[in-house]
Write an enzyme that holds these catalytic residues in place. Structure first.
Site, mmCIF file in Angstrom:
data_model
loop_
_atom_site.group_PDB
_atom_site.id
_atom_site.type_symbol
_atom_site.label_atom_id
_atom_site.label_comp_id
_atom_site.label_asym_id
_atom_site.label_seq_id
_atom_site.Cartn_x
_atom_site.Cartn_y
_atom_site.Cartn_z
ATOM 1 N N HIS A 161 0.836 -1.225 0.000
ATOM 2 C CA HIS A 161 0.000 0.000 0.000
ATOM 3 C C HIS A 161 0.858 1.258 0.000
ATOM 4 O O HIS A 161 0.439 2.300 0.500
ATOM 5 C CB HIS A 161 -0.954 0.034 1.194
ATOM 6 C CG HIS A 161 -1.780 -1.212 1.352
ATOM 7 N ND1 HIS A 161 -3.029 -1.357 0.795
ATOM 8 C CD2 HIS A 161 -1.491 -2.393 1.968
ATOM 9 C CE1 HIS A 161 -3.497 -2.570 1.087
ATOM 10 N NE2 HIS A 161 -2.575 -3.213 1.781
ATOM 11 N N SER A 282 15.449 21.675 -15.233
ATOM 12 C CA SER A 282 14.255 22.479 -15.468
ATOM 13 C C SER A 282 14.668 23.813 -16.056
ATOM 14 O O SER A 282 15.729 24.349 -15.722
ATOM 15 C CB SER A 282 13.516 22.688 -14.142
ATOM 16 O OG SER A 282 12.746 23.869 -14.193
ATOM 17 N N LYS A 288 16.585 21.463 -10.132
ATOM 18 C CA LYS A 288 15.885 20.218 -10.487
ATOM 19 C C LYS A 288 16.772 19.187 -11.188
ATOM 20 O O LYS A 288 17.639 19.525 -11.985
ATOM 21 C CB LYS A 288 14.691 20.526 -11.399
ATOM 22 C CG LYS A 288 13.549 21.258 -10.742
ATOM 23 C CD LYS A 288 12.927 20.519 -9.566
ATOM 24 C CE LYS A 288 12.130 19.307 -9.957
ATOM 25 N NZ LYS A 288 10.860 19.639 -10.598
ATOM 26 N N GLU A 295 10.005 8.553 -16.505
ATOM 27 C CA GLU A 295 8.666 9.065 -16.803
ATOM 28 C C GLU A 295 8.249 8.728 -18.238
ATOM 29 O O GLU A 295 7.087 8.398 -18.491
ATOM 30 C CB GLU A 295 8.623 10.576 -16.590
ATOM 31 C CG GLU A 295 8.711 10.951 -15.121
ATOM 32 C CD GLU A 295 8.920 12.438 -14.892
ATOM 33 O OE1 GLU A 295 8.581 12.905 -13.815
ATOM 34 O OE2 GLU A 295 9.422 13.127 -15.793
#
Ligand code: ARG
Length: 479
Positions: A161, A282, A288, A295
């Site tokens: 979970h 970024s 970043k 992704e």
């Protein structure tokens, strides 16, 4: 002034050529030229049985073979290409051979149709492409195995979970992905037995009246056998749909691995740092380091599932034998292969260069009372029923929470007050290392089990790699 008519394989009964809009709609050569080497291979095998049947003289067959060899080299070098007017790869190859061979080139269509040709070319192509893709998937497998081997002794939190559940060896966490991709590679090898059937000899749909030898063609093209039903053979695209399922499953597995890399590399988890070469920045936030590879793997899995879904919908309720709808079969397969050829090397590169923070993983492995199960298991060994042991361990968790302490920090009196069976000796099992080491089932997380599994996974991957390395489709350049 009349312009020269484009080559068409079906002009005879028509008084005018197709409307431009139909020709544009109909044309597939812009994507199916990819099949050109396989169309040549198949044409060569077909010419050979035409020769055996006496439909090409030995002299003509030699001319055909020489023209095919020449054209094959040009296709590979890029010197030969289709013309804008060619409807599809089969038209383009026949046009070029007729231009070069004259009447002899025109004999090659005897006993075959584009319907059996395209089904054959596609099967040849997909068998090669599957193996090339399997090679890069094996590279990812080796990257995962290598990282796992370096983290057998690293204790990390295991999750259910997405909540800390029980401590595990981090190698176990990595190795689970090798098992998943291993099943995909098994599926490919199994799929290959069903794709290894030659449609040649099926003609348009009913077989051929000429004395050709479909089994000889099948053998020459590396197929296990010729098709047993000519109607099925020209309309069966199960092999493409099944391939798209296997690759969609690979996409799903990549997305689950990608999701973990996103979590691990977040500051919140802090388990992994992406190598500079495999992270992006970024345009506005200088700090970043984004996990774009992970992704994109996650995102592209949607596209691979879409390719499978699209083909299944095309096939649904389609009448048997050839229907032009079937021309929609190739682009999803080509796209899936192209996507995987990009994603897999990037994922392998990203995984092999990830830096894991072992200390951080171990330090959080015990938090959240992830050792509560150890108390229950210890009580069971003292003869307490698990149902009761679970209650007692739960009580300990409640008390530790109230006092803001860890389970092993509960004092002797408190342990005794919870249950007469809880002696201070229980503390011996309340370390993450002992919890991990105790799970010695063959698929469990103890370092000994994980090391044994990694040895098996290494052997398995070597076998998959061997499968991928053996090319079953004959070379165009050897005979
Ligand atoms: N370009 C066609 C395809 O990809 C080849 C088969 C054409 N057959 C036909 N009967 N029109 O499916």
């Amino acid at each position: 002034m009349t312009e020269e008519e484009p080559t068409r394989l079906w002009g005879g009964r028509f008084s005018v050529g197709p409307h431009e809009a139909l020709a544009d709609l109909s044309r597939s050569v812009q994507f199916d030229w990819r099949l050109a080497p396989y169309d040549l291979l198949q044409t060569r095998a077909h010419a050979s049985v035409l020769g055996t049947a006496g439909l090409l003289t030995p002299q003509e067959l030699a001319e055909v073979d020489a023209a095919i060899a020449q054209l094959a080299a040009e296709v590979v070098s890029g010197d030969a290409s289709p013309s804008a007017d060619d409807e599809d790869v089969h038209t383009a190859i026949e046009r070029i051979l007729v231009e070069r061979l004259g009447a002899v080139g025109g004999k090659l269509r005897a006993g075959r149709s584009r319907n059996d040709q395209v089904a054959t070319d596609f099967r040849l192509y997909i068998r090669d492409a599957a193996r090339e893709m399997a090679v890069v998937l094996c590279d990812l497998q080796y990257a995962l195995i290598e990282q796992a081997s370096a983290h057998i002794e690293t204790v990390a939190p295991g999750y259910t979970h997405l909540q800390r559940a029980q401590p595990i060896s981090f190698a176990h966490e990595l190795a689970k992905h090798v098992h998943a991709f291993g099943r995909d590679l098994d599926r490919l090898a199994d799929w290959d037995t069903r794709v290894s059937i030659s449609p040649m000899g099926s003609g348009a749909l009913s077989g051929s009246a000429l004395d050709l030898n479909p089994e000889a063609v099948a053998a020459e093209l590396g197929f296990a056998s010729a098709a047993g039903n000519s109607i099925d053979a020209v309309s069966d695209r199960d092999f493409a749909a099944e391939f798209l399922f296997v690759t969609a499953m690979i996409g799903v597995h990549l997305s689950r691995l990608g999701e973990e890399v996103c979590l691990w590399s977040s500051k919140e988890f802090g388990f992994a740092t992406l190598d500079d070469a495999w992270a992006t920045g970024s345009s506005i936030m200088p700090q970043k380091r984004n996990p774009d590879v992970a992704e994109l793997a996650r995102g592209k899995s949607g596209r691979l599932i879409g390719n499978l879904t699209g083909l299944l919908v095309t096939l649904k309720a389609l009448p048997f034998a050839y229907n032009r709808d079937l021309q929609e079969d190739k682009e999803p397969v080509f796209d899936t292969i192209d996507q995987l050829e990009m994603i897999l090397p990037a994922m392998a590169g990203m995984i092999s260069t990830l830096k894991f923070d072992d200390a951080r993983m171990t330090s959080v492995a015990a938090a959240g009372h992830s050792l509560a199960t150890e108390i229950a298991d210890w009580l069971v060994e003292q003869g307490v029923a698990f149902r009761e042991a679970h209650e007692i361990a739960g009580k300990c968790v409640q008390l530790a929470d109230q006092r803001g302490c860890e389970l092993w920090e509960l004092d002797d009196d408190t342990l005794q007050s919870v249950s007469g069976s809880l002696s201070p000796a229980v503390r011996a099992v309340l370390t993450v290392e002992s919890a991990v080491a105790a799970r010695t089932t063959p698929g469990g997380t103890s370092p000994t089990s994980v090391a044994a599994q990694l040895a098996l996974l290494t052997e398995m991957t070597a076998a998959h790699r061997q499968w991928a390395d053996i090319s079953v489709v004959p070379s165009l350049f050897e005979k």
